[in-house]
Every structure is written in C-alpha cells, then in structure tokens.
Design a protein around this motif. Structure first.
Motif, mmCIF file in Angstrom:
data_model
loop_
_atom_site.group_PDB
_atom_site.id
_atom_site.type_symbol
_atom_site.label_atom_id
_atom_site.label_comp_id
_atom_site.label_asym_id
_atom_site.label_seq_id
_atom_site.Cartn_x
_atom_site.Cartn_y
_atom_site.Cartn_z
ATOM 1 N N ARG A 151 0.825 -1.337 -0.091
ATOM 2 C CA ARG A 151 -0.049 0.159 0.151
ATOM 3 C C ARG A 151 0.879 1.404 0.068
ATOM 4 N N LEU A 156 -4.717 -6.759 -2.547
ATOM 5 C CA LEU A 156 -5.450 -5.572 -2.833
ATOM 6 C C LEU A 156 -6.494 -5.227 -1.812
ATOM 7 N N ALA A 183 -8.794 -1.930 -0.673
ATOM 8 C CA ALA A 183 -9.040 -1.236 -1.940
ATOM 9 C C ALA A 183 -10.583 -0.995 -2.226
ATOM 10 N N VAL A 234 -6.903 3.560 -6.736
ATOM 11 C CA VAL A 234 -8.221 3.298 -6.685
ATOM 12 C C VAL A 234 -9.003 4.575 -6.837
#
Length: 366
Positions: A131, A152, A155, A180
């Motif tokens: 991240r 992910l 997200a 995103v």
C-alpha cells in the motif's frame, strides 16, 4: 442450441413484461471495473439457490443463468454463483485518461496524481503487494514509503476474498501500480440489475492499472546546484523556490510534475525538458535539503504559450507552486507548430506533495 436460445428469449420477454422469474435469495452483485493497463469488468453474483434449481438474473441487457459455483476457478468465491457457466460475469470497460503515474525512487515511490485517487497500491510482480498511499488530489505528487499489504485488501469496496483473488490474477503481469478511483469519476455506470437490488448490495470499485513501474537509483553524492545560463525572474520575498530554467519545447504531451531529489530523477526531468533540442545546459547537481520541481503544461497547438513561476511556499508538508500561464491572444501571430511549455524550480525545504495553481484563476492545474 436452439432450445437454449429460445429459453433465453422467453425469459427475457418475461422480464420485460414484468412476469415473475426465479431468482436466488440474498441476491447481491459486486463489481470491479478495471481501467488503464486492463479494461475489464469483473462481476460477482452472490446468492443462495432455492431448492437446488437454476436461477436467472438480468445483468445490463443480458439475462444470465445462475448455477452453483464452479470448482477450480480462482475467481469462484465462497457465497457466489456461477454466471452462464463461468465463475464471474465479465465485460469490457471504456477507455479513460491516465489517472496516476508511479515511479520507484530508491526505497520510495513517487506518486503523481493526474486525477483524484482514493488510494494507491503496487506489486513487485513476484507476489508481494504494497500500500503506497491514501487519497491523493489531482495535481499532487506524493513521495511515499511502501508498507506491505495483503494483495488489494482495503481497496475500495472489495471484500478481502475479492481483493485476494484480483491480486492473484494480477500477479503474473509484472511490477505495476493500482489506483482506486472515486466512484463519481468512473467512465462506466454500474450494471443495471433486475430484479432491483436493495441498497448496499451493489458495491462498485474502480481500479486504474499502471502497467510497469520505472525504478530510478537513489541519490548519490551531492554538490550545490549550479543554475543554467539565463537568469529567471526574481521571486517574491518569503518564497521557498526560484525558477532555474524554462522553455516551450519539452517532450511532455500531457500535464505532469516531476519532483527530483536525486541525480537520476533530475536527469529524467532534464531529458523531458530538453529532449527536443540538439543540446541542453549542463545538468545541475543537488544539495541536501533542496530539490528541483519540473512543471510541464503539456502539448499546445501553436506558439505563444509560456509558463513562469510566481511564488512557491510550503505549508503542512505541501509545496504550493503558483505559476503564470500565458496564452496567445485572439488574432495573435504565432508559430504554427506544436509547443510544450515548462519550468524547472529549485525548492529549499521538505515536502510530501505538490499543488500547482494558476496565478490568475487560483485553480489547480492538472
């Protein structure tokens, strides 16, 4: 084959005329819309079949048959149903402008937001996910330190299972970044579902994929900056920056900001600025606590466009550059060739993001 087609047409007619059709209980639809390096719509249908029989649902303009989920398909998640004998319903998404540009600089990542993004993730292509950041506003460039992430997860509105499955699907595509996107900026609307779903049972997550992440080396030994020949206008008192250079013939076709805090990125900035010229001034060097920020307006249809620095200040870790943007007046005689205005500014002080504003309108440039 005729029987299948006929059955679909009859079911579609039943939907259009409002007749009752058999649908699963607890029906929910989750969508992941991919843009950029991937243009795909992935749709999971959740629900429970009644009496073990097949069911149907209308997705967009298509009536789909729902059956128990397939085995052996990584996208076939617990609680979901197969759609027309596939683990998910799929389709294509619309083309969209580039939303983010991510570059790896040593152990950090430079994130340039070309549109608003809610968060940014990255993978090294070997199965490790990171991240990089939370929200980044259009026009900002953020220097981020990566933190290890499980695929992910986190997200958008993806469930953990969905995030893991999509992360696995992207694993073999090399190093890439995934941003995103805010739901209000998506080029495509959610699928229309019949029967209509209850509120909260149709989440949609938009993901912009940047294929490939360029890595540049960390900064080496530093020496003081030596400004190139040609003095720029003096900056107001209190400004943390001064314009080093500028021109109108960069290679940048779109608006972008390059933050150079080491020699490698500075070389990239310089090549973008002077790449169309047969020769360029010597590359400046960087001293501790200083950086060079390049602002590139992007391609313009004629001559007569220019850019200059009005002021630079740092507040709350944000570098705010105010620039003068000039355009040819109506009826002006200009060169009939493509131009690309730019400036390079030396900045003293530390910051984590950049905002560029027009000195006249006060609007953020992007």
């Amino acid at each position: 084959m005729k029987r299948t087609v006929g059955g679909s047409l009859m079911l579609g007619l039943a939907l259009l005329t409002g007749c009752t059709m058999q649908t699963p209980t607890d029906l929910a639809v989750h969508e992941a819309l991919f843009y950029g390096g991937n243009q795909q719509r992935v749709v999971w249908v959740y629900g429970t079949l009644t009496g073990g029989s097949d069911s149907s649902v209308k997705l967009g303009d298509k009536v789909a048959t729902l059956r128990p989920q397939l085995t052996g398909d990584a996208l076939g998640l617990a609680g979901t149903l197969s759609v027309d004998a596939k683990a998910t319903y799929s389709g294509t998404t619309s083309p969209t402008d580039r939303r983010v540009s991510v570059t790896r600089v040593g152990n950090q990542y430079s994130i340039q937001a070309l549109g608003n993004v809610e968060s940014v993730f990255a993978t090294d292509g070997g199965g490790t996910w990171y991240r990089l950041s939370g929200p980044v506003t259009a026009g900002q460039t953020v220097l981020a330190t990566a933190s290890t992430n499980t695929a992910l997860r986190g997200a958008g509105d993806l469930t953990n299972a969905e995030a893991d499955a999509l992360g696995a699907e992207l694993k073999g595509q090399g190093a890439l970044a995934v941003a995103v996107l805010p739901g209000t900026t998506l080029p495509d609307a959610p699928l229309k579902v019949e029967p209509a779903l209850e509120a909260g049972r149709h989440p949609v997550t938009g993901l912009y994929v940047q294929s490939g992440i360029v890595q540049v080396a960390s900064a080496g030994p530093v020496t003081p900056i030596i400004p190139p020949v040609g003095s720029a206008p003096a900056q107001p008192a209190g400004s943390v920056g001064r314009q080093l250079a500028g021109g109108s013939n960069a290679t940048a076709s779109e608006f972008q900001v390059i933050v150079a805090q080491n020699a490698s990125v500075l070389s990239t900035l310089w090549n973008t600025a002077y790449g169309r010229q047969t020769s360029a001034p010597a590359l400046p060097s960087l001293s501790a606590g200083r950086s060079v920020v390049g602002v590139f307006l992007g391609q313009r249809p004629t001559g007569g466009y220019s850019l200059s620095l009005a002021s630079a200040r740092i507040s709350g870790g944000v570098l705010e550059l105010t620039v003068n943007v000039s355009a040819p007046g109506q009826g002006s005689i200009t060169t009939q060739s493509l131009t690309s205005p730019w400036i390079a500014t030396e900045i003293t002080g530390s910051f984590s993001s950049v905002v560029v504003r027009d000195a006249v309108t006060g609007l953020v440039l992007n």
